[in-house]
Write an enzyme that holds these catalytic residues in place. Structure first.
Site, PDB file in Angstrom:
ATOM      1  N   ARG A 161       0.839  -1.192   0.000  1.00 29.15           N
ATOM      2  CA  ARG A 161       0.000   0.000   0.000  1.00 29.15           C
ATOM      3  C   ARG A 161       0.879   1.249   0.000  1.00 29.15           C
ATOM      4  NH1 ARG A 161      -1.864   0.849   4.385  1.00 29.15           N
ATOM      5  NH2 ARG A 161      -1.092  -0.916   5.576  1.00 29.15           N
ATOM      6  N   TYR A 219      -1.227  -3.609  -6.847  1.00 29.68           N
ATOM      7  CA  TYR A 219      -0.912  -4.454  -5.687  1.00 29.68           C
ATOM      8  C   TYR A 219      -1.939  -4.371  -4.565  1.00 29.68           C
ATOM      9  CZ  TYR A 219       2.105  -7.300  -2.799  1.00 29.68           C
ATOM     10  OH  TYR A 219       2.613  -8.331  -2.059  1.00 29.68           O
ATOM     11  N   GLY A 220      -2.309  -5.504  -4.037  1.00 30.56           N
ATOM     12  CA  GLY A 220      -3.030  -5.646  -2.766  1.00 30.56           C
ATOM     13  C   GLY A 220      -4.079  -4.584  -2.512  1.00 30.56           C
ATOM     14  N   GLY A 221      -4.001  -3.990  -1.344  1.00 31.93           N
ATOM     15  CA  GLY A 221      -4.992  -3.025  -0.885  1.00 31.93           C
ATOM     16  C   GLY A 221      -5.164  -1.825  -1.806  1.00 31.93           C
ATOM     17  N   LYS A 245      -9.533  -2.928   1.633  1.00 31.65           N
ATOM     18  CA  LYS A 245      -9.298  -1.743   2.468  1.00 31.65           C
ATOM     19  C   LYS A 245     -10.190  -0.570   2.039  1.00 31.65           C
ATOM     20  CE  LYS A 245      -6.180  -4.121   4.463  1.00 31.65           C
ATOM     21  NZ  LYS A 245      -6.195  -4.507   5.865  1.00 31.65           N
ATOM     22  N   HIS A 287     -10.561  -3.127  11.329  1.00 29.05           N
ATOM     23  CA  HIS A 287      -9.398  -3.895  10.871  1.00 29.05           C
ATOM     24  C   HIS A 287      -9.120  -4.994  11.898  1.00 29.05           C
ATOM     25  CE1 HIS A 287      -4.906  -3.714   9.426  1.00 29.05           C
ATOM     26  NE2 HIS A 287      -5.587  -4.613   8.761  1.00 29.05           N
ATOM     27  N   SER A 317      -1.248  -3.605  10.373  1.00 31.43           N
ATOM     28  CA  SER A 317      -0.830  -4.443   9.258  1.00 31.43           C
ATOM     29  C   SER A 317       0.440  -5.212   9.599  1.00 31.43           C
ATOM     30  CB  SER A 317      -0.594  -3.564   8.032  1.00 31.43           C
ATOM     31  OG  SER A 317      -1.783  -2.879   7.721  1.00 31.43           O
ATOM     32  N   CYS A 359       0.984  -7.453  11.825  1.00 31.52           N
ATOM     33  CA  CYS A 359       1.233  -7.569  13.271  1.00 31.52           C
ATOM     34  C   CYS A 359       0.533  -8.781  13.888  1.00 31.52           C
ATOM     35  CB  CYS A 359       0.828  -6.290  13.984  1.00 31.52           C
ATOM     36  SG  CYS A 359       1.954  -4.926  13.624  1.00 31.52           S
ATOM     37  N   ASN A 385      -2.156 -14.908  11.898  1.00 33.22           N
ATOM     38  CA  ASN A 385      -1.599 -15.930  12.788  1.00 33.22           C
ATOM     39  C   ASN A 385      -2.496 -16.208  13.978  1.00 33.22           C
ATOM     40  OD1 ASN A 385       1.432 -16.901  12.194  1.00 33.22           O
ATOM     41  ND2 ASN A 385       1.036 -14.917  11.252  1.00 33.22           N
ATOM     42  N   ASP A 393      -8.851 -10.390   8.744  1.00 32.56           N
ATOM     43  CA  ASP A 393      -8.423  -9.008   8.473  1.00 32.56           C
ATOM     44  C   ASP A 393      -9.495  -7.952   8.747  1.00 32.56           C
ATOM     45  OD1 ASP A 393      -6.174  -7.395   7.541  1.00 32.56           O
ATOM     46  OD2 ASP A 393      -7.368  -6.941   5.771  1.00 32.56           O
ATOM     47  N   ASN A 418       6.824  -8.009   2.328  1.00 27.71           N
ATOM     48  CA  ASN A 418       5.366  -7.925   2.202  1.00 27.71           C
ATOM     49  C   ASN A 418       4.851  -8.873   1.116  1.00 27.71           C
ATOM     50  OD1 ASN A 418       2.808  -6.782   3.001  1.00 27.71           O
ATOM     51  ND2 ASN A 418       2.808  -5.560   1.119  1.00 27.71           N
ATOM     52  N   ARG A 437       2.916 -11.939  -0.380  1.00 30.06           N
ATOM     53  CA  ARG A 437       1.603 -12.384   0.116  1.00 30.06           C
ATOM     54  C   ARG A 437       1.103 -13.611  -0.628  1.00 30.06           C
ATOM     55  NH1 ARG A 437      -1.199  -8.875   4.167  1.00 30.06           N
ATOM     56  NH2 ARG A 437       0.328  -7.233   4.489  1.00 30.06           N
ATOM     57  N   TYR A 481       2.891 -16.885  18.794  1.00 34.53           N
ATOM     58  CA  TYR A 481       2.192 -17.917  18.011  1.00 34.53           C
ATOM     59  C   TYR A 481       1.321 -18.798  18.913  1.00 34.53           C
ATOM     60  CZ  TYR A 481       5.470 -16.189  14.519  1.00 34.53           C
ATOM     61  OH  TYR A 481       6.177 -15.377  13.672  1.00 34.53           O
TER      62      TYR A 481
HETATM   63  P1  GTP Z   1      -2.134  -7.746   7.482  1.00 39.82           P
HETATM   64  O1  GTP Z   1      -2.586  -8.806   6.531  1.00 39.82           O
HETATM   65  O2  GTP Z   1      -1.063  -6.873   6.919  1.00 39.82           O
HETATM   66  O3  GTP Z   1      -3.244  -6.929   8.035  1.00 39.82           O
HETATM   67  O4  GTP Z   1      -1.341  -8.490   8.660  1.00 39.82           O
HETATM   68  P2  GTP Z   1      -1.685  -9.473   9.874  1.00 39.82           P
HETATM   69  O5  GTP Z   1      -2.013  -8.669  11.074  1.00 39.82           O
HETATM   70  O6  GTP Z   1      -2.660 -10.519   9.457  1.00 39.82           O
HETATM   71  O7  GTP Z   1      -0.253 -10.137  10.165  1.00 39.82           O
HETATM   72  P3  GTP Z   1       0.245 -11.651  10.094  1.00 39.82           P
HETATM   73  O8  GTP Z   1      -0.525 -12.569  10.999  1.00 39.82           O
HETATM   74  O9  GTP Z   1       0.338 -12.036   8.675  1.00 39.82           O
HETATM   75  O10 GTP Z   1       1.706 -11.538  10.718  1.00 39.82           O
HETATM   76  C1  GTP Z   1       2.704 -10.747  10.150  1.00 39.82           C
HETATM   77  C2  GTP Z   1       4.061 -11.175  10.637  1.00 39.82           C
HETATM   78  O11 GTP Z   1       4.121 -11.216  12.064  1.00 39.82           O
HETATM   79  C3  GTP Z   1       4.436 -12.568  10.151  1.00 39.82           C
HETATM   80  O12 GTP Z   1       5.768 -12.544   9.689  1.00 39.82           O
HETATM   81  C4  GTP Z   1       4.300 -13.420  11.384  1.00 39.82           C
HETATM   82  O13 GTP Z   1       5.176 -14.519  11.365  1.00 39.82           O
HETATM   83  C5  GTP Z   1       4.619 -12.453  12.519  1.00 39.82           C
HETATM   84  N1  GTP Z   1       3.910 -12.837  13.776  1.00 39.82           N
HETATM   85  C6  GTP Z   1       2.600 -13.167  13.889  1.00 39.82           C
HETATM   86  N2  GTP Z   1       2.289 -13.528  15.162  1.00 39.82           N
HETATM   87  C7  GTP Z   1       3.427 -13.415  15.885  1.00 39.82           C
HETATM   88  C8  GTP Z   1       3.754 -13.632  17.261  1.00 39.82           C
HETATM   89  O14 GTP Z   1       2.935 -14.026  18.080  1.00 39.82           O
HETATM   90  N3  GTP Z   1       5.046 -13.392  17.628  1.00 39.82           N
HETATM   91  C9  GTP Z   1       5.985 -12.956  16.739  1.00 39.82           C
HETATM   92  N4  GTP Z   1       7.227 -12.737  17.177  1.00 39.82           N
HETATM   93  N5  GTP Z   1       5.716 -12.734  15.431  1.00 39.82           N
HETATM   94  C10 GTP Z   1       4.465 -12.965  14.999  1.00 39.82           C
HETATM   95  C1  SPV Z   2      -2.752  -4.570   5.292  1.00 40.98           C
HETATM   96  O1  SPV Z   2      -1.817  -3.860   4.871  1.00 40.98           O
HETATM   97  O2  SPV Z   2      -3.304  -4.361   6.399  1.00 40.98           O
HETATM   98  C2  SPV Z   2      -3.213  -5.727   4.504  1.00 40.98           C
HETATM   99  C3  SPV Z   2      -2.621  -5.937   3.176  1.00 40.98           C
HETATM  100  O3  SPV Z   2      -4.078  -6.460   4.956  1.00 40.98           O
HETATM  101  S1  SPV Z   2      -3.332  -4.926   1.938  1.00 40.98           S
HETATM  102  O4  SPV Z   2      -4.519  -5.596   1.419  1.00 40.98           O
HETATM  103  O5  SPV Z   2      -2.332  -4.748   0.876  1.00 40.98           O
HETATM  104  O6  SPV Z   2      -3.704  -3.655   2.496  1.00 40.98           O
HETATM  105 MN    MN Z   3      -4.800  -5.773   6.990  1.00 39.68          MN
END
Ligand code: GTP
Ligand code: SPV
Ligand code: MN
Length: 599
Positions: free
Chosen positions: A72, A214-216, A223, A243, A265, A267, A271, A290, A379, A381, A507
């Site tokens: 984004r 790309y993406g969002g 988004k 979000h 994002s 964060c 997971n 999301d 980033n 995906r 995790y």
């Molecule tokens: P968006 O799709 O951008 O909104 O992101 P999201 O919030 O769904 O993030 P996602 O779960 O894809 O995690 C992003 C990164 O954080 C990945 O590289 C994960 O491996 C890492 N991560 C997720 N959970 C944890 C955790 O509990 N501890 C740590 N250290 N890293 C984590």
């Molecule tokens: C984010 O950035 O929070 C995402 C990926 O979920 S995107 O759809 O590119 O915004």
């Molecule tokens: Mn997101």
């Protein structure tokens, strides 16, 4: 091709856009498998997609975007309300008429040499009273294929739309016209950064995006519609567009609760939504990863739906150990963007949990990997249907939604913010959401990764109106007559020691915190009042393997000095930005916290 609709507004809009953008052909999308396959073939023919080994990863395809178009672009994202005051201090604003004039200039002739796709889609189950219909016009076959996965596309949507149904027009172009006979020829099409515009007209419920594929920036249901436009609608109609992931948490006795969680994002939403608990007998299942749309029902509960149909998840860091459910989900029918390609035609990324096989690895830029830079873009995906997730909850597409017992806020904070604390009240919870800070990640292109910024409610890049009014909306939601409000918690999986070592394994071990949250909702014992809120004892969480008692203590104590600095920053820099639109209730919460920390 004759149009498969009699919706006059839609027909007129499609005609107007075609006249302006001058495509070679107009195609109405039906959402079929045959259409998806055609889109993939089109991108393969244009040199944009690489089929993976179809025996090992059936339906797997790899795309490499342009290095300038990998995330984004917040600096090029606009909220064009009539008055700049209504966009507020955290959004970029341009006068809507001036912005449209600029963009019409860019759109004129921008689809020449390309096909214009008309993509009718539903956010939320088709025909559900909560669902919203959008129609995206795009000149990208990659966008069509991704929209097939991320939303519900097709003829059925047009049936629901009927002759005079309402839809949100979403106009998209990659901004790269082709000369006659010219093909993309392996070059990801996009426009230079200063020609990119991701524009929202919240008063007209209209989206115009130009210059990015790309993406969002390009999958406009996500988004742009489900957060920026929907948040403005939600404010007007008394609901919430957030979000947030949504998960179903079941205890060993078989009792379930639903939890929504807002993290910025990259964060940890995907997971957490798919987590495999380390605590025996507990189960997590996925509703969404999301976005959550939440409304009160007549029983007083807040119900959430996931408006999406797929996951657009971060690849790096995803492994059998960290997220086995995601690894199973992406075993087939998955679009990968900007990951690395192995010598045996499969995908690879940093943190996948194994070394690539012998032979050259091709990095996300399409070059033989020299191991100096990451092979996959941070980033990078995957796009995959949610129905393929082995952890998908039975209710994941229930049009009625699921009743939310707890709302979590969190971000990447190496210091200060403890592993978990609970708000003392709704308003205190809104306060905690309003001050969320997080280290910037690779999910946005134009920001310096690693620095902490305030990202209230994880909505900083996604709120379609003045953030002060958004805070007020959350305060007002708490006053809904008869509401059984969810409890609000703050979590932080990202604490580090002075040497940069993770204090918490994260995790699956995050299930310890989910268990405590579940039990808090049931009023079980295991907590204590502190200055910052309600916190668990170390015993209530239990100690994961490899975490020392000292680490545990650090994760669960109130860092008074850190909090004083935090609060001073909120007082001096964060809240004043919102001026007279800053709710008095939140200033009050801030003063009370200051007082508790001072004594
Ligand atoms: P968006 O799709 O951008 O909104 O992101 P999201 O919030 O769904 O993030 P996602 O779960 O894809 O995690 C992003 C990164 O954080 C990945 O590289 C994960 O491996 C890492 N991560 C997720 N959970 C944890 C955790 O509990 N501890 C740590 N250290 N890293 C984590
Ligand atoms: C984010 O950035 O929070 C995402 C990926 O979920 S995107 O759809 O590119 O915004
Ligand atoms: Mn997101």
């Amino acid at each position: 091709m004759s149009a498969p609709t009699q919706n006059a507004k839609l027909l007129q809009w499609v005609q107007e856009v075609a006249a302006m953008t001058q495509p070679t052909a107009v195609v109405w999308c039906d959402g079929s498998q045959a259409e998806y396959d055609r889109m993939i073939q089109t991108t393969i023919d244009a040199g944009l997609a690489t089929p993976l080994d179809q025996a090992k990863r059936p339906g797997g395809y790899l795309f490499r975007s342009d290095p300038s178009d990998v995330a984004r672009v917040e600096n090029r994202t606009y909220i064009a309300s009539k008055s700049p005051e209504d966009a507020g201090p955290t959004n970029n604003w341009i006068d809507p008429e001036a912005l449209k004039a600029t963009m019409r200039g860019l759109y004129t002739g921008c689809m020449s040499g390309r096909t214009m796709y008309v993509i009718p889609f539903s956010m939320g189950p088709i025909g559900s009273p909560i669902a919203k219909i959008g129609v995206e016009i795009s000149d990208s076959a990659y966008v069509v294929a991704n929209m097939h996965i991320m939303t519900r596309v097709g003829t059925k949507v047009l049936e629901v739309l009927g002759k005079d149904g309402e839809f949100i027009p979403c106009l998209h172009s990659v901004g790269k016209p082709l000369a006659e006979g010219q093909s993309d020829n392996g070059q990801w099409p996009s426009a230079p950064v200063d020609h990119k515009y991701i524009s929202h007209f919240p008063e007209e419920r209209l989206i115009w995006s130009y210059g990015s594929g790309y993406g969002g920036n390009a999958l406009l249901g996500k988004k742009c519609l489900a957060l920026r436009i929907a948040s403005a609608q939600a404010r007007d109609e008394g609901w919430l567009a957030e979000h947030m992931l949504i998960l179903k948490l079941t205890n060993p006795e078989g009792k379930s609760k639903f939890v929504a969680a807002a993290f910025p994002s990259a964060c940890g939403k995907t997971n957490l939504a798919m987590l495999v608990p380390t605590v025996p007998g507990w189960k997590v299942e996925t509703i969404g990863d999301d976005i959550a749309w939440m409304k009160f029902h007549s029983d007083g509960q807040l119900y959430a739906i996931n408006p999406e149909a797929g996951f657009f998840g971060v690849a790096p860091g995803t492994s059998v150990k960290s997220n086995p459910n995601a690894m199973t989900t992406i075993a087939k029918n998955t679009i990968f963007t900007n990951v690395a390609l192995t010598s045996d035609n499969d995908v690879w990324w940093e943190g996948i949990g194994f070394d690539p096989p012998a032979g050259d690895v091709i990095d996300w830029k399409g070059k033989v990997w020299d191991k100096k830079e990451p092979a996959a873009h941070p980033n990078a995906r995957f796009t995959v249907p949610a129905s393929q997730c082995p952890a998908a909850a039975a209710e994941w597409q229930d049009p009625a939604g699921v009743p939310i017992s707890a709302i979590l806020f969190g971000g990447r904070r190496p210091g200060t913010i403890p592993l978990v604390h609970e708000a003392r009240s709704w308003n205190h919870g809104v306060f905690l959401g309003s001050i969320v800070g997080s280290e910037v990640t690779a999910a946005a292109l134009d920001l310096k990764a690693g620095t902490v910024r305030r990202d209230p409610f994880a909505m900083l890049p996604f709120c379609g109106y003045h953030m002060g009014d958004y805070f007020q909306h959350w305060i007002d939601i708490g006053k809904t007559p008869g509401a059984k409000l969810p409890r609000i918690f703050c979590v932080n999986w990202f604490r580090k020691d002075a040497g940069g070592r993770w204090l918490w394994p994260g995790y699956g071990e995050n299930s310890r915190v989910l268990k405590w949250i579940f039990e808090q909702c049931d009023g079980l014992d295991g907590s204590q009042e502190t200055e910052i809120g309600i916190m668990p004892s170390a015993e209530a969480i239990g100690r994961p393997e490899g975490v020392s008692a000292e680490d545990m203590a650090e994760l669960l104590t109130v860092d008074r000095e850190g909090w004083r600095a935090e609060i001073a920053d909120v007082h001096a820099n964060h809240y004043p930005k919102f001026g007279s639109r800053m709710p008095a209730e939140l200033w009050q919460e801030l003063r009370e916290l200051e007082a508790r920390l001072a004594s």
